[in-house]
Design a protein around this motif. Structure first.
Motif, mmCIF file in Angstrom:
data_model
loop_
_atom_site.group_PDB
_atom_site.id
_atom_site.type_symbol
_atom_site.label_atom_id
_atom_site.label_comp_id
_atom_site.label_asym_id
_atom_site.label_seq_id
_atom_site.Cartn_x
_atom_site.Cartn_y
_atom_site.Cartn_z
ATOM 1 N N GLU A 1 -13.712 23.415 -16.091
ATOM 2 C CA GLU A 1 -12.869 22.226 -16.171
ATOM 3 C C GLU A 1 -12.008 22.187 -14.911
ATOM 4 O O GLU A 1 -11.445 23.208 -14.502
ATOM 5 N N PHE A 2 -11.871 21.011 -14.298
ATOM 6 C CA PHE A 2 -11.172 20.919 -13.018
ATOM 7 C C PHE A 2 -10.702 19.497 -12.781
ATOM 8 O O PHE A 2 -11.123 18.552 -13.470
ATOM 9 N N ARG A 3 -9.815 19.360 -11.810
ATOM 10 C CA ARG A 3 -9.246 18.051 -11.455
ATOM 11 C C ARG A 3 -9.696 17.645 -10.060
ATOM 12 O O ARG A 3 -9.752 18.467 -9.139
ATOM 13 N N VAL A 4 -9.983 16.344 -9.907
ATOM 14 C CA VAL A 4 -10.342 15.748 -8.623
ATOM 15 C C VAL A 4 -9.367 14.611 -8.349
ATOM 16 O O VAL A 4 -9.141 13.754 -9.223
ATOM 17 N N GLU A 5 -8.786 14.590 -7.164
ATOM 18 C CA GLU A 5 -7.912 13.481 -6.766
ATOM 19 C C GLU A 5 -8.705 12.493 -5.924
ATOM 20 O O GLU A 5 -9.629 12.878 -5.201
ATOM 21 N N CYS A 6 -8.340 11.209 -6.043
ATOM 22 C CA CYS A 6 -9.112 10.143 -5.405
ATOM 23 C C CYS A 6 -8.206 9.203 -4.616
ATOM 24 O O CYS A 6 -7.048 8.981 -4.972
ATOM 25 N N ARG A 7 -8.792 8.647 -3.579
ATOM 26 C CA ARG A 7 -8.146 7.637 -2.751
ATOM 27 C C ARG A 7 -8.648 6.263 -3.192
ATOM 28 O O ARG A 7 -9.749 6.135 -3.743
ATOM 29 N N VAL B 1 -21.542 15.652 -17.385
ATOM 30 C CA VAL B 1 -20.156 15.532 -16.938
ATOM 31 C C VAL B 1 -19.341 14.872 -18.047
ATOM 32 O O VAL B 1 -19.665 13.761 -18.487
ATOM 33 N N ASP B 2 -18.304 15.558 -18.493
ATOM 34 C CA ASP B 2 -17.368 15.006 -19.467
ATOM 35 C C ASP B 2 -16.101 14.569 -18.750
ATOM 36 O O ASP B 2 -15.531 15.335 -17.956
ATOM 37 N N ILE B 3 -15.656 13.340 -19.026
ATOM 38 C CA ILE B 3 -14.376 12.871 -18.495
ATOM 39 C C ILE B 3 -13.290 13.259 -19.488
ATOM 40 O O ILE B 3 -13.226 12.732 -20.607
ATOM 41 N N LEU B 4 -12.441 14.202 -19.088
ATOM 42 C CA LEU B 4 -11.392 14.716 -19.965
ATOM 43 C C LEU B 4 -10.135 13.867 -19.897
ATOM 44 O O LEU B 4 -9.470 13.629 -20.905
ATOM 45 N N ASP B 5 -9.796 13.438 -18.701
ATOM 46 C CA ASP B 5 -8.592 12.619 -18.511
ATOM 47 C C ASP B 5 -8.732 11.887 -17.189
ATOM 48 O O ASP B 5 -9.501 12.300 -16.305
ATOM 49 N N ILE B 6 -7.987 10.801 -17.047
ATOM 50 C CA ILE B 6 -8.042 10.002 -15.824
ATOM 51 C C ILE B 6 -6.783 9.161 -15.767
ATOM 52 O O ILE B 6 -6.266 8.724 -16.803
ATOM 53 N N GLY B 7 -6.253 8.958 -14.562
ATOM 54 C CA GLY B 7 -5.035 8.173 -14.449
ATOM 55 C C GLY B 7 -4.685 7.836 -13.030
ATOM 56 O O GLY B 7 -5.348 8.242 -12.068
ATOM 57 N N SER C 1 -15.818 10.137 -22.344
ATOM 58 C CA SER C 1 -17.213 9.826 -22.032
ATOM 59 C C SER C 1 -17.966 11.077 -21.606
ATOM 60 O O SER C 1 -17.400 11.992 -20.998
ATOM 61 N N ARG C 2 -19.237 11.095 -21.917
ATOM 62 C CA ARG C 2 -20.135 12.152 -21.446
ATOM 63 C C ARG C 2 -21.303 11.477 -20.732
ATOM 64 O O ARG C 2 -21.979 10.620 -21.296
ATOM 65 N N ILE C 3 -21.535 11.873 -19.480
ATOM 66 C CA ILE C 3 -22.595 11.279 -18.675
ATOM 67 C C ILE C 3 -23.659 12.333 -18.398
ATOM 68 O O ILE C 3 -23.337 13.501 -18.134
ATOM 69 N N ILE D 1 -8.843 12.479 -11.775
ATOM 70 C CA ILE D 1 -9.758 12.544 -12.901
ATOM 71 C C ILE D 1 -10.026 14.009 -13.223
ATOM 72 O O ILE D 1 -10.231 14.823 -12.314
ATOM 73 N N ASP D 2 -9.945 14.364 -14.491
ATOM 74 C CA ASP D 2 -10.219 15.724 -14.965
ATOM 75 C C ASP D 2 -11.608 15.751 -15.598
ATOM 76 O O ASP D 2 -11.943 14.886 -16.415
ATOM 77 N N LEU D 3 -12.395 16.766 -15.231
ATOM 78 C CA LEU D 3 -13.796 16.809 -15.617
ATOM 79 C C LEU D 3 -14.192 18.162 -16.197
ATOM 80 O O LEU D 3 -13.559 19.188 -15.917
ATOM 81 N N HIS D 4 -15.257 18.153 -16.978
ATOM 82 C CA HIS D 4 -15.949 19.349 -17.441
ATOM 83 C C HIS D 4 -17.420 19.157 -17.129
ATOM 84 O O HIS D 4 -17.952 18.046 -17.275
ATOM 85 N N VAL D 5 -18.106 20.203 -16.665
ATOM 86 C CA VAL D 5 -19.521 20.071 -16.309
ATOM 87 C C VAL D 5 -20.369 21.103 -17.034
ATOM 88 O O VAL D 5 -19.898 22.173 -17.413
#
Length: 417
Positions: free
Chosen positions: A40-46, A90-96, A243-245, A282-286
């Motif tokens: 589980e990890f976080r990705v920051e986006c522009r 890929v599971d979307i755990l959180d997003i904001g 969501s799970r993709i 966005i926080d993800l699980h793979v």
């Protein structure tokens, strides 16, 4: 908070980040980090345009957006053990939006976002024949709700999601994309807007690649505008928390990337920049399903399970469109695109009777959580599509009554000079 595997300094363009992302699809874009199945990890986006749009009352910035710079993607991220033929889970755990301490500021996602109508000469949109110029609405975030000084009388709940999410293409798949899209362009090479966007090295951001590799990525890399077999710019509003993709894997490591975060969006994102655009996290699980592509017949496009987080609107005003071009009185055969366009135009005309301009109505339909549906595609010659507009987003009763619409001056969105 999960470990941050990709961080963004929102004061700098993507190319100047300590570890830059990318804006072209190519198998040789190097991964910026490696994660393991189960992580589980976080990705920051522009912001997708690299923050070319400002919080102001002019749409000149939307008119002048340089589309060779888009989309700014975070990644790629390699998944340990992933091989071609696998399915990447890929599971979307959180997003904001951009969190504290950069919560408020001049960058989209710092307490605000924007919706834009692109000018016909610069990409256009679904209704570009009716709205050929650029327009904009700024939306202020209030927790899970958004309001706009440019579209008064509206307050709606967002369905925050990534507009763009995909694995890397193989060299063979990339070649196929470029070949078939160029063939489409060649059928009408002078069309405005163009039928597709071919590779363009101008303003290409190639991640951490250098030298000849970076030059090849810039020269060959596919543009990020359309969705393709690997996912890409699908703009699915319900691809949100929970969501799970299941992504097809085409290269070793999968090398998935994401970006183009949206605070909210209507089905179809009809203005091209139709969502409420922002930067954020966005926080993800793979995880992996080894050999999953063959096991489940996933040969071309991802499949996904939508999250169960969405606004609970229960009252809608629905607009119908059929595959008839009423401007030319021409019947099209089971054409769902024509039908949905007509449903959108019918909604625009209705909202104009309450005092909104056509441009305001168009921006609203792109950014509010409307629902678009193919209601019938078998009854020749007319396909039937419907657009469901939640009535509860308005601070007045927008439903038809015997008294007629209470038309009032509702201002105007941001326009170009």
């Amino acid at each position: 908070m999960p470990k941050v595997v990709f961080s963004i300094d929102q004061s700098k363009p993507m190319s100047e980040q300590d570890v830059p992302g990318h804006n072209r699809w190519h198998p040789d874009v190097p991964p910026v980090a490696t994660v393991r199945p189960g992580d589980e990890f976080r990705v920051e986006c522009r912001d997708w345009t690299d923050c070319q749009v400002g919080n102001n009352d002019s749409a000149n910035d939307v008119r002048d957006i340089d589309l060779t710079k888009v989309h700014m993607l975070s990644g790629p991220f390699a998944v340990e053990g992933a091989e071609p033929g696998d399915l990447l889970i890929v599971d979307i755990l959180d997003i904001g939006a951009i969190p504290y301490p950069e919560q408020l500021g001049a960058v989209p996602g710092q307490g605000w976002g924007y919706t834009g109508v692109f000018a016909r000469a610069n990409g256009g949109g679904f209704l570009t024949d009716y709205f050929p110029d650029a327009y904009k609405a700024i939306w202020d975030f209030h927790g899970i709700h958004a309001t706009s000084r440019h579209i008064p009388g509206v307050r709606h709940t967002g369905i925050t999601h990534p507009g763009l999410f995909a694995t890397a293409p193989s060299a063979e798949l990339l070649t196929s994309w470029n070949r078939r899209e160029q063939a489409l362009i060649d059928t009408d090479p002078q069309r405005v807007p163009p039928l597709a966007n071919p590779p363009d090295p101008n303003n290409a951001v190639t991640g951490t690649a250098t030298g000849e590799v970076a030059q090849r990525i810039a020269r060959e890399g596919a543009r990020t505008v359309p969705p393709r077999e690997h996912g890409g710019n699908q703009d699915i509003k319900n691809l949100t928390r929970g969501s799970r993709i299941f992504f097809p894997v085409f290269v070793k490591g999968a090398n998935f990337s994401l970006g183009d975060l949206h605070y909210s969006q209507g089905d179809g994102e009809i203005t091209f920049c139709g969502a409420i655009e922002m930067g954020g996290f966005i926080d993800l699980h793979v995880d992996l399903i080894k050999g999953g592509m063959a096991k489940y017949g996933v040969s071309t496009n991802p499949i996904f399970m939508p999250g169960n987080v969405e606004p609970r609107y229960c009252q809608f005003l629905s607009f119908v469109g059929i595959s008839v071009d009423h401007d030319t009185d021409t019947n099209h055969y089971l054409d769902a695109t024509v039908a949905y366009r007509r449903a959108c135009l019918n909604a625009v005309e209705y909202l104009k009777t309450w005092g909104y301009t056509g441009e305001q109505a168009y921006l609203l339909l792109g950014s509010a959580p409307i629902e678009g549906r193919i209601s019938g595609i078998v009854d020749i010659p007319n396909a039937c599509c419907t657009l469901y507009l939640p009535t509860e987003i308005f601070d007045f009763d927008v439903r038809p009554t015997a008294e007629g619409p209470a038309k009032k001056d509702r201002g105007q969105c941001a326009v170009t000079s």
